[in-house]
Design an enzyme around this catalytic site. Structure first.
Site, short mmCIF file in Angstrom:
data_model
loop_
_atom_site.label_atom_id
_atom_site.label_comp_id
_atom_site.label_asym_id
_atom_site.label_seq_id
_atom_site.Cartn_x
_atom_site.Cartn_y
_atom_site.Cartn_z
N HIS A 131 -11.82 -5.96 8.34
CA HIS A 131 -12.56 -5.74 7.10
C HIS A 131 -13.76 -4.83 7.35
O HIS A 131 -14.70 -4.84 6.58
CB HIS A 131 -13.03 -7.08 6.49
CG HIS A 131 -11.91 -7.97 6.08
ND1 HIS A 131 -11.25 -8.78 6.96
CD2 HIS A 131 -11.30 -8.15 4.88
CE1 HIS A 131 -10.31 -9.44 6.32
NE2 HIS A 131 -10.30 -9.07 5.06
N GLU B 1 0.81 -1.22 0.00
CA GLU B 1 0.00 0.00 0.00
C GLU B 1 0.85 1.27 0.00
O GLU B 1 0.53 2.24 -0.68
CB GLU B 1 -0.92 0.03 1.23
CG GLU B 1 -2.07 -0.95 1.18
CD GLU B 1 -1.64 -2.36 1.44
OE1 GLU B 1 -0.55 -2.54 1.99
OE2 GLU B 1 -2.37 -3.27 1.07
#
Lengths: 417, 387
Positions: free
Chosen positions: A162, A92
């Site tokens: 999540h 990322e």
């Protein structure tokens, strides 16, 4: 009056106004085609349009090539080629840094972070590089073409990694914009605005709504202005502010609060049950709620919220992120500064709990409509009205047997507010 | 597929059939050659001849069969919505978990990513604890608060179970540092995948481990797909064992349990003397990345079934056992039946375990009685002191 007009005007944006050559409309004209789409399809459409209209725009991230884990990028690689829509390795920090560089050269980089929970390795790049690039170079360089898209928020079974809502971390960074849509139509317009905005934007998409939310979305190219909040439900008693998926929950709470039970009929059939307790249970009176969608969290539309709170006198903010240090705190502090004398009750925040996003405990953690309904802000106007009503009726019923009801009723009416 | 050649050191082969009953506990050493040689980087590879015994190979079979059955049971539990959230299955990669355990002790630390069910089992975890944790029940190894991705076992030095890709690598090097400090001749096995191999934190950790000679063994479980992206599309250099540059590396056939055992033993000796080493385990997962991934959008079904036919770790061990007459076909089938029953019983037991109490939402955030308060939905309404 002016503020009322102002808010009313915000709801209907006149086509062709204030944005130059681009046509903007939140409502589709009769001649324009609309299609029933869910959130991921609306975003997919927006990305197609963005890549089509600007040949120097790129979409990349983990697994976007085959369509992405939420299908937001389907068809892009096939249509625009692997040079413009490509997969990145799993890094990322590298992905966002790469996007900043690309944007610094005048391109539009639409970066996908697979889940907002994974955005933290890129946090340094966003805060220290993207947000400060224009500032520290004295406007020589900028990375305005950067848009970072990430699915955020609870999904019912996401667990720790999540389901997070990290918007508060990014709202603390001057130099970037934070945008969160609430529905498919909003998402398409806001995403196109974000991509074309000359500032770096972090765009959080409520993943719960990817398939759940279905709406008529215009098929043409349209943008919804950033930093303009929308009053999606008018009311007089309390202002509710939220964003993203939480608005559907808040709307339910509004509907519950507005229910009016005909207590007269109840009383007639059950007069023997009349007592303080009984009356509280039987009687309900409607609360008219004003619901505002912030849409852009940074920079947020303070004027709209201020005007609304000045009208209603109460504010309730709701978000999924933990309450301590959440963005609701910023809204609360600002409104307090601006509307202190008009507030009738402390600002209420109905938010997630101060724990990591739990696995099995998700139903307890989430700010549900019941938590909103029973919060002090939403129930206190009710309590006050109830109080006087009960006093009056109590007196009425005590003397029901002894004296003329007419006299006592008129006596009680003056207690009514 | 090349079968291993037996270099006779035991007389098992010549024993009359009437004595075959005792084979299951026979620990007479046998030497078997691994199917493929080791490829090394900056070090000498270990020998291909692996010392093992009949009992050990049989235990490999049993353990791998148990792991395979557990993962399949987890698959059906997920589909029937008893397991929620995310579930990352390890079937196909069992040889790694089992082979590693055979080469090390329970005092050596293991830390891995979210694909941790079988590693937990390998470390001595009970099936009931695993299923309970998957279903979020109190009996689970993390008291139902961790879920599929967060299995831990303190007494076996299993440091879990990490959801964020690559985050466990620097952690693992920290564990190794603590072990070096305590001078107890233990090592840390830090497992990560081919997807995580592109994370910056890996290289930061490698540098530190090499600089300070830490007994860290970084194991790259290369199952060739980082979720949906193949290694050739995500890595310029898919030779993950060479990525350490100054850190020696070894490439191992991860589907061959004996090769894994040999490599881990070798790596442990190496790490205790010379510092970090990278092991690249060439393995494969049959399921998709997680239960939400069908596993067929980025690879063909033929590929998956091809690997299953040619390289399946359990089939390899079965062939080994049969070819060396360590067990009969029937005995192995009976063993599989026993394992199946074991798993079914564990599932039934796990289903009976209750869900954690609601108050558990607020526990274990800070040290007990730390005095930190948490606020509920409305700050004024619900206040709890975090435990």
């Amino acid at each position: 009056m002016a503020s009322l007009l102002g808010r009313f005007c915000r709801k209907l944006v006149v086509p062709g106004s204030a944005h130059g050559s681009r046509m903007i409309s939140t409502t589709a004209c009769d001649s324009e085609a609309v299609k029933s789409l869910n959130l991921y399809s609306a975003i997919n459409q927006a990305l197609h349009i963005a890549l089509e209209t600007d040949p120097r725009s790129y979409v990349f991230g983990e697994d976007v090539g085959f369509g992405g884990v939420f299908r937001c990028t389907t068809g892009l690689a096939e249509r625009f080629g692997k040079n413009r829509v490509f997969n990145t390795p799993l890094c990322e920090q590298g992905i966002v840094g790469f996007g900043i560089g690309l944007a610094a050269m005048g391109n539009r980089a639409v970066v996908e972070i697979q889940f907002a929970d994974y955005i933290y390795p890129a946090f340094d790049q966003i805060v220290n590089e993207a947000a400060k690039f224009r500032y520290r170079s004295g406007n020589q360089f900028n990375c305005g073409g950067l848009t970072i898209r990430a699915p955020y928020g609870a999904v019912g079974h996401g667990g720790h990694y999540h389901s997070q809502s990290p918007e508060a971390f990014f709202c603390h960074v001057p130099g970037i914009k934070v945008v969160i849509p609430r529905s498919p139509r909003e998402a398409k317009g806001l995403l196109l605005s974000s991509i074309r905005d000359p500032n770096p934007v972090v765009f959080f998409e409520p993943k719960w709504l990817y398939r759940q939310a279905v709406e008529e979305v215009p098929e043409h190219d349209y943008m919804i202005p950033l930093s303009q909040a929308e009053v999606i439900r008018e009311g007089n008693d309390i202002t509710l502010v939220g964003w993203g998926a939480q608005l559907t929950v808040m709307e339910q709470a509004c509907l519950d609060a507005e229910k009016v039970l005909d207590f007269i009929f109840q009383l007639k059939d059950n007069w023997f049950k009349v007592s303080n307790m009984g009356l509280e249970l039987i009687m309900q009176e409607g609360i008219s709620c004003e619901l505002i969608d912030l849409k852009t969290l940074l920079p947020w539309d303070k004027e709209t919220v201020e005007a609304s709170v000045k009208k209603t006198g109460r504010l309730l903010i709701s978000h999924e992120a933990p309450v301590t240090g959440g963005f609701g705190a910023e809204i609360s502090a600002t409104i307090l500064e601006r509307c202190f004398l008009k507030l009738e009750a402390p600002v209420s925040r109905v938010c997630g709990l101060d724990t990591p996003f739990p696995l099995v405990f998700e139903p307890f953690y989430m700010p549900t409509k019941n938590k909103a309904s029973s919060s002090s802000s939403l129930s206190s106007p009710l309590k006050k009205k109830r109080h006087y009503l009960i006093m009056g009726l109590h007196v009425w019923c005590r003397y029901w047997m002894q004296s003329s009801p007419l006299l006592i009723t008129s006596h009680s009416i003056c207690f009514f507010r | 597929m090349a079968l291993s050649r037996l270099s006779l050191r035991s007389t098992t082969f010549l024993k009359p059939s009437s004595l075959r009953r005792h084979v299951t506990t026979d620990t007479t050493p046998i030497t078997i050659e691994t199917a493929a040689p080791f490829t090394s980087h900056q070090c000498d590879p270990p020998s291909r001849s692996v010392e093992t015994s009949s009992a050990e190979i049989l235990s490999f079979f049993r353990d791998m069969a148990r792991m395979r059955r557990m993962e399949i049971a987890a698959d059906s539990l997920y589909k029937s919505k008893l397991i929620r959230g995310f579930c990352h299955l390890y079937d196909g990669q069992e040889a790694l978990a089992v082979g590693m355990e055979a080469g090390i002790t329970k005092k050596d630390a293991i830390i891995t990513s979210y694909r941790d069910h079988c590693t937990f089992l390998g470390r001595g975890g009970e099936l009931v604890d695993a299923f309970s944790e998957l279903m979020g029940r109190m009996r689970g190894c993390s008291n139902g608060k961790g879920g599929s991705m967060h299995f831990y076992k303190k007494d076996a030095c299993f440091y879990g179970g990490h959801g964020i890709v690559g985050a466990q690598i620097p952690l693992g090097c920290g564990l190794a540092f603590a072990q070096k400090y305590s001078k107890e001749e233990n090592v840390s096995f830090v497992l990560y995948g081919d997807g995580a191999a592109n994370q910056g934190q890996l290289f930061e950790a490698l540098n530190i481990a090499a600089l300070w000679d830490l007994p860290a063994i970084l194991v790259c479980e290369n199952n060739h797909y980082g979720m949906g992206t193949a290694t050739w599309r995500s890595a310029k250099s898919p030779a993950y064992f060479k990525r350490g540059d100054y850190v020696p590396g070894l490439k191992v056939d991860g589907m061959d349990v004996l090769a894994v055992k040999q490599a881990c033993k070798f790596a442990k000796e190496h790490a205790l003397k010379n510092g970090p080493i990278i092991l690249e385990m060439d393995t494969y997962r049959y399921h998709g990345h997680s239960m939400s991934d069908p596993g067929s959008t980025y690879r063909t079904r033929d590929e998956v079934s091809g690997v299953r036919q040619v390289r399946d770790p359990i089939e390899r061990v079965r062939k080994l056992l049969l070819s060396h007459d360590i067990a009969t076909e029937k005995e192995l089938k009976d063993m599989e039946k026993e394992v199946r029953k074991e798993v079914d019983d564990a599932v039934a037991q796990a289903k009976e375990s209750p869900v954690p109490e609601a108050s558990e939402l607020f526990t274990n955030m800070y040290v007990k009685d730390c005095g930190v308060e948490s606020f509920g939905a409305d700050r004024k309404e619900l206040k709890v002191t975090l435990a």
